[in-house]
Design a protein around this motif. Structure first.
Motif, PDB file in Angstrom:
ATOM      1  N   SER A  79       0.756  -1.246  -0.071  1.00  0.00           N
ATOM      2  CA  SER A  79      -0.039  -0.101  -0.080  1.00  0.00           C
ATOM      3  C   SER A  79       0.826   1.345  -0.113  1.00  0.00           C
ATOM      4  CB  SER A  79      -0.862   0.040   1.344  1.00  0.00           C
ATOM      5  OG  SER A  79      -0.174  -0.150   2.716  1.00  0.00           O
ATOM      6  N   GLN A  80       1.821   0.950   0.703  1.00  0.00           N
ATOM      7  CA  GLN A  80       2.798   2.545   0.583  1.00  0.00           C
ATOM      8  C   GLN A  80       3.287   2.666  -0.756  1.00  0.00           C
ATOM      9  OE1 GLN A  80       3.519   4.466   3.191  1.00  0.00           O
ATOM     10  NE2 GLN A  80       2.029   3.163   4.393  1.00  0.00           N
ATOM     11  N   GLN A  81       3.550   1.729  -1.698  1.00  0.00           N
ATOM     12  CA  GLN A  81       3.961   1.897  -2.939  1.00  0.00           C
ATOM     13  C   GLN A  81       2.720   2.348  -3.901  1.00  0.00           C
ATOM     14  OE1 GLN A  81       5.525  -0.731  -1.299  1.00  0.00           O
ATOM     15  NE2 GLN A  81       6.977   0.954  -0.502  1.00  0.00           N
ATOM     16  N   ALA A  82       1.533   1.732  -3.551  1.00  0.00           N
ATOM     17  CA  ALA A  82       0.401   2.327  -4.231  1.00  0.00           C
ATOM     18  C   ALA A  82       0.316   3.846  -4.597  1.00  0.00           C
ATOM     19  CB  ALA A  82      -0.655   1.616  -3.727  1.00  0.00           C
ATOM     20  N   GLU A  83      -0.283   3.829  -5.861  1.00  0.00           N
ATOM     21  CA  GLU A  83      -0.670   5.199  -6.329  1.00  0.00           C
ATOM     22  C   GLU A  83      -1.846   5.823  -5.706  1.00  0.00           C
ATOM     23  OE1 GLU A  83      -3.020   5.701  -9.998  1.00  0.00           O
ATOM     24  OE2 GLU A  83      -1.598   6.928 -10.900  1.00  0.00           O
ATOM     25  N   THR A  84      -1.595   6.986  -5.187  1.00  0.00           N
ATOM     26  CA  THR A  84      -2.568   7.682  -4.266  1.00  0.00           C
ATOM     27  C   THR A  84      -3.691   8.496  -5.294  1.00  0.00           C
ATOM     28  OG1 THR A  84      -1.302   9.895  -4.757  1.00  0.00           O
ATOM     29  CG2 THR A  84      -0.845   8.661  -2.810  1.00  0.00           C
ATOM     30  N   ASN A  85      -4.755   8.736  -4.762  1.00  0.00           N
ATOM     31  CA  ASN A  85      -5.850   9.372  -5.546  1.00  0.00           C
ATOM     32  C   ASN A  85      -5.370  10.532  -5.975  1.00  0.00           C
ATOM     33  OD1 ASN A  85      -7.532   7.327  -5.239  1.00  0.00           O
ATOM     34  ND2 ASN A  85      -8.593   8.167  -3.312  1.00  0.00           N
ATOM     35  N   PHE A  86      -4.528  11.266  -5.648  1.00  0.00           N
ATOM     36  CA  PHE A  86      -4.086  12.454  -5.846  1.00  0.00           C
ATOM     37  C   PHE A  86      -3.286  12.287  -7.204  1.00  0.00           C
ATOM     38  CE2 PHE A  86      -0.246  15.527  -6.225  1.00  0.00           C
ATOM     39  CZ  PHE A  86      -1.116  16.680  -6.666  1.00  0.00           C
ATOM     40  N   ASP A  87      -2.167  11.162  -7.218  1.00  0.00           N
ATOM     41  CA  ASP A  87      -1.446  11.058  -8.278  1.00  0.00           C
ATOM     42  C   ASP A  87      -2.343  10.529  -9.289  1.00  0.00           C
ATOM     43  OD1 ASP A  87       0.878  10.980  -6.904  1.00  0.00           O
ATOM     44  OD2 ASP A  87       0.882   9.081  -6.163  1.00  0.00           O
ATOM     45  N   LYS A  88      -3.240   9.950  -9.131  1.00  0.00           N
ATOM     46  CA  LYS A  88      -4.171   9.401 -10.474  1.00  0.00           C
ATOM     47  C   LYS A  88      -4.890  10.762 -10.924  1.00  0.00           C
ATOM     48  CE  LYS A  88      -8.282   6.519 -11.210  1.00  0.00           C
ATOM     49  NZ  LYS A  88      -9.145   5.457 -10.744  1.00  0.00           N
ATOM     50  N   ALA A  89      -5.382  11.713  -9.979  1.00  0.00           N
ATOM     51  CA  ALA A  89      -6.193  12.892 -10.345  1.00  0.00           C
ATOM     52  C   ALA A  89      -5.328  13.647 -11.359  1.00  0.00           C
ATOM     53  CB  ALA A  89      -6.520  13.519  -9.105  1.00  0.00           C
ATOM     54  N   VAL A  90      -3.819  13.816 -10.913  1.00  0.00           N
ATOM     55  CA  VAL A  90      -2.902  14.568 -11.906  1.00  0.00           C
ATOM     56  C   VAL A  90      -3.048  14.158 -13.177  1.00  0.00           C
ATOM     57  CG1 VAL A  90      -0.669  15.312 -12.214  1.00  0.00           C
ATOM     58  CG2 VAL A  90      -1.751  15.386  -9.752  1.00  0.00           C
TER      59      VAL A  90
END
Length: 314
Positions: free
Chosen positions: A107-118
């Motif tokens: 989970s620490q390496q998973a993409e954040t919602n912010f990364d996806k949003a960008v």
């Protein structure tokens, strides 16, 4: 707000014919020119007038270095709200902070919602107009009715784009484009209300970007809470910056955006307006709000942010 299935995102292309408001700021004034005595390609000409305004609460820390690749912030020019602590548990209530596949072992390496949003937001950019992306931030915008809203801010070589993004449905609801060479004033300092205002003191700072060359917004613009023609943008730190785990993270720090923005505007002026200057003001930033009970309720409830509210998500 119209249904996101039917609403067409607003692509506001601002023309270079607006002006900024004078007489609201007292403090240090810095002018960055498009060329300077060295001619084209030289470093911008810089002029100072006065000193920092009384009450301008800047934490004395080293300034940022343009173009660094670190994910840590080294600058804190604007003041932060005193006494605010958002621990990791509270931070997880922000959908922008959640990670994809958060239940997995990685989970620490998973993409954040912010990364996806960008990634989603960047698709709205026009490379031939905006140029390459320089940076991405998640900030708090304070609108002309003193309402705080969560916004994604992408800085490109030629423009800055501001997005209202639905972190639950993963959709861009609306966005605005401001060309960097249109901006004529950038202000940094602590927020203040008019003398006769009964609004509680904010006790923190931020920045304001203007492109209106001395013209006040019209009465209709000021008193329309949904107006999209207000010729300035006001930002402060995102609440996630108050999480001790994240208080050095670039993404939520408005000062990091400010540093990169000034560099971008300087470069834009060299290219588009070499004989002109952009003004940088250090001093109090006026929020014209006198007795807005609605904004106090709106802000205290965090209605401008996508939060998990004990199983009710909006």
């Amino acid at each position: 707000m119209a249904d996101t299935q039917t609403r067409v995102p607003q692509d506001t292309h601002l023309e270079d014919d607006r002006s900024h408001v004078e007489g609201q700021f007292m403090g240090a004034t810095l002018q960055i020119g498009g060329g300077g005595p060295g001619g084209e390609g030289a470093e911008p000409e810089v002029k100072f007038a006065g000193g920092p305004a009384p009450g301008f609460n800047r934490q004395q820390r080293p300034g940022s270095v343009y173009g660094r690749q670190s994910v840590k912030s080294t600058t804190s020019r604007t003041s932060m709200r005193p006494g605010v602590i958002k621990d990791e548990k509270l931070a997880q209530n922000f959908f922008s902070y959640k990670r994809e596949n958060s239940n997995s072992n990685n989970s620490q390496q998973a993409e954040t919602n912010f990364d996806k949003a960008v990634s989603v937001c960047e698709q709205k950019a026009k490379p031939e107009l905006d140029g390459k992306r320089v940076g991405a931030w998640l900030l708090t915008e304070i609108d002309h009715w003193d309402n705080e809203r969560e916004k994604i801010v992408l800085l490109f070589e030629n423009s800055v784009m501001i997005y209202k993004y639905h972190f639950i449905l993963h959709k861009v609801e609306e966005f605005k484009r401001v060309l960097l060479w249109v901006v004529d004033t950038v202000c940094i300092g602590d927020f203040k209300y008019p003398e006769k205002s009964i609004m509680p003191e904010r006790k923190h700072g931020g920045i304001q970007i203007r492109w209106n060359k001395g013209e006040e917004p019209s009465f209709a613009q000021r008193w329309n809470p949904w107006s999209t023609c207000i010729p300035f943008l006001t930002f402060c730190h995102h609440p996630l910056l108050y999480n001790p785990k994240e208080n050095e993270t670039v993404t939520y720090n408005v000062d990091e955006f400010y540093e990169s923005l000034i560099k971008g505007i300087s470069d834009a002026y060299k290219s588009k307006r070499p004989a002109e200057k952009v003004t940088i003001l250090e001093g109090p930033i006026l929020i014209t709000s006198y007795a807005s009970v609605s904004s106090m309720i709106f802000n205290q409830s965090g209605l401008g942010f996508y939060l998990d509210r004990n199983g009710i998500c909006f």
